[in-house]
Design a protein around this motif. Sequence first.
Motif, PDB file in Angstrom:
ATOM      1  N   TRP A  75      -6.713  73.451  18.783  1.00 42.87           N
ATOM      2  CA  TRP A  75      -6.980  73.901  20.146  1.00 42.87           C
ATOM      3  C   TRP A  75      -8.106  74.925  20.128  1.00 42.87           C
ATOM      4  CZ3 TRP A  75      -4.691  71.739  24.330  1.00 42.87           C
ATOM      5  CH2 TRP A  75      -3.579  70.937  24.098  1.00 42.87           C
ATOM      6  N   ARG A  76      -8.931  74.940  21.167  1.00 44.07           N
ATOM      7  CA  ARG A  76     -10.027  75.905  21.293  1.00 44.07           C
ATOM      8  C   ARG A  76      -9.646  76.954  22.342  1.00 44.07           C
ATOM      9  NH1 ARG A  76     -14.686  72.939  23.130  1.00 44.07           N
ATOM     10  NH2 ARG A  76     -14.386  73.819  25.181  1.00 44.07           N
ATOM     11  N   PHE A  77      -9.741  78.220  21.969  1.00 44.90           N
ATOM     12  CA  PHE A  77      -9.396  79.306  22.883  1.00 44.90           C
ATOM     13  C   PHE A  77     -10.323  79.284  24.089  1.00 44.90           C
ATOM     14  CE2 PHE A  77     -10.026  83.827  24.122  1.00 44.90           C
ATOM     15  CZ  PHE A  77      -8.756  84.054  24.620  1.00 44.90           C
ATOM     16  N   MET A 101     -10.629  62.746  27.165  1.00 41.89           N
ATOM     17  CA  MET A 101      -9.830  63.394  28.175  1.00 41.89           C
ATOM     18  C   MET A 101      -9.572  64.832  27.720  1.00 41.89           C
ATOM     19  SD  MET A 101      -6.290  62.149  29.867  1.00 41.89           S
ATOM     20  CE  MET A 101      -4.996  62.767  28.850  1.00 41.89           C
ATOM     21  N   LEU A 102      -9.780  65.769  28.590  1.00 45.75           N
ATOM     22  CA  LEU A 102      -9.573  67.186  28.302  1.00 45.75           C
ATOM     23  C   LEU A 102      -8.104  67.545  28.511  1.00 45.75           C
ATOM     24  CD1 LEU A 102     -11.284  69.593  27.455  1.00 45.75           C
ATOM     25  CD2 LEU A 102     -11.575  70.137  29.858  1.00 45.75           C
ATOM     26  N   GLN A 103      -7.507  68.206  27.515  1.00 43.12           N
ATOM     27  CA  GLN A 103      -6.119  68.664  27.618  1.00 43.12           C
ATOM     28  C   GLN A 103      -6.106  70.184  27.631  1.00 43.12           C
ATOM     29  OE1 GLN A 103      -3.970  66.913  24.284  1.00 43.12           O
ATOM     30  NE2 GLN A 103      -2.891  65.684  25.789  1.00 43.12           N
ATOM     31  N   TYR A 104      -5.122  70.740  28.329  1.00 38.93           N
ATOM     32  CA  TYR A 104      -4.961  72.183  28.430  1.00 38.93           C
ATOM     33  C   TYR A 104      -3.629  72.597  27.822  1.00 38.93           C
ATOM     34  CZ  TYR A 104      -8.780  71.922  31.747  1.00 38.93           C
ATOM     35  OH  TYR A 104      -9.991  71.691  32.328  1.00 38.93           O
ATOM     36  N   LYS A 105      -3.595  73.796  27.250  1.00 38.25           N
ATOM     37  CA  LYS A 105      -2.380  74.366  26.670  1.00 38.25           C
ATOM     38  C   LYS A 105      -2.294  75.812  27.135  1.00 38.25           C
ATOM     39  CE  LYS A 105       0.992  74.611  23.597  1.00 38.25           C
ATOM     40  NZ  LYS A 105       2.235  73.962  23.952  1.00 38.25           N
ATOM     41  N   VAL A 106      -1.136  76.225  27.652  1.00 40.39           N
ATOM     42  CA  VAL A 106      -0.898  77.606  28.052  1.00 40.39           C
ATOM     43  C   VAL A 106       0.220  78.148  27.179  1.00 40.39           C
ATOM     44  CG1 VAL A 106      -0.220  79.162  29.920  1.00 40.39           C
ATOM     45  CG2 VAL A 106      -1.601  77.131  30.424  1.00 40.39           C
ATOM     46  N   PHE A 156      -0.931  85.396  28.941  1.00 43.72           N
ATOM     47  CA  PHE A 156      -1.030  83.945  28.939  1.00 43.72           C
ATOM     48  C   PHE A 156      -2.330  83.572  28.238  1.00 43.72           C
ATOM     49  CE2 PHE A 156       1.537  85.185  32.519  1.00 43.72           C
ATOM     50  CZ  PHE A 156       2.626  84.336  32.410  1.00 43.72           C
ATOM     51  N   LEU A 157      -2.213  82.879  27.120  1.00 40.17           N
ATOM     52  CA  LEU A 157      -3.377  82.437  26.361  1.00 40.17           C
ATOM     53  C   LEU A 157      -3.684  81.003  26.771  1.00 40.17           C
ATOM     54  CD1 LEU A 157      -2.395  83.759  22.829  1.00 40.17           C
ATOM     55  CD2 LEU A 157      -3.648  84.923  24.619  1.00 40.17           C
ATOM     56  N   LEU A 158      -4.928  80.717  27.068  1.00 42.86           N
ATOM     57  CA  LEU A 158      -5.351  79.408  27.544  1.00 42.86           C
ATOM     58  C   LEU A 158      -6.187  78.727  26.467  1.00 42.86           C
ATOM     59  CD1 LEU A 158      -6.504  80.713  31.017  1.00 42.86           C
ATOM     60  CD2 LEU A 158      -4.250  79.843  30.409  1.00 42.86           C
ATOM     61  N   PHE A 159      -5.826  77.475  26.176  1.00 41.33           N
ATOM     62  CA  PHE A 159      -6.512  76.688  25.161  1.00 41.33           C
ATOM     63  C   PHE A 159      -6.872  75.336  25.748  1.00 41.33           C
ATOM     64  CE2 PHE A 159      -3.680  79.553  22.919  1.00 41.33           C
ATOM     65  CZ  PHE A 159      -4.442  80.016  21.870  1.00 41.33           C
ATOM     66  N   ILE A 160      -7.915  74.713  25.183  1.00 38.78           N
ATOM     67  CA  ILE A 160      -8.310  73.357  25.569  1.00 38.78           C
ATOM     68  C   ILE A 160      -8.625  72.561  24.311  1.00 38.78           C
ATOM     69  CG2 ILE A 160      -9.186  73.953  27.855  1.00 38.78           C
ATOM     70  CD1 ILE A 160     -12.004  73.942  26.695  1.00 38.78           C
TER      71      ILE A 160
END
Length: 61
Positions: A29-31, A1-6, A49-53
């Motif tokens: 986390w991967r940028f 399952m893919l998770q996102y982080k902001v 806003f930095l987005l990570f997955i």
Amino acid sequence: MLQYKVVELSNVTEEAIEEALNEWTAKGWRFDGMQFAMRESSRRPAMAFLLFIREEPAEIS
């Protein structure tokens, strides 16, 4: 399952961005990207806003 982080940065400096990138990539986390919120009265961004997955193993029910 893919998770996102902001991650929201209100102090948009090279050092703050670098610190956040290093912190969250060290946690696995991967940028994935970066977005800026601009002020009309300034050429500098007001926020970033930095987005990570990251991939999480699927839970077995």
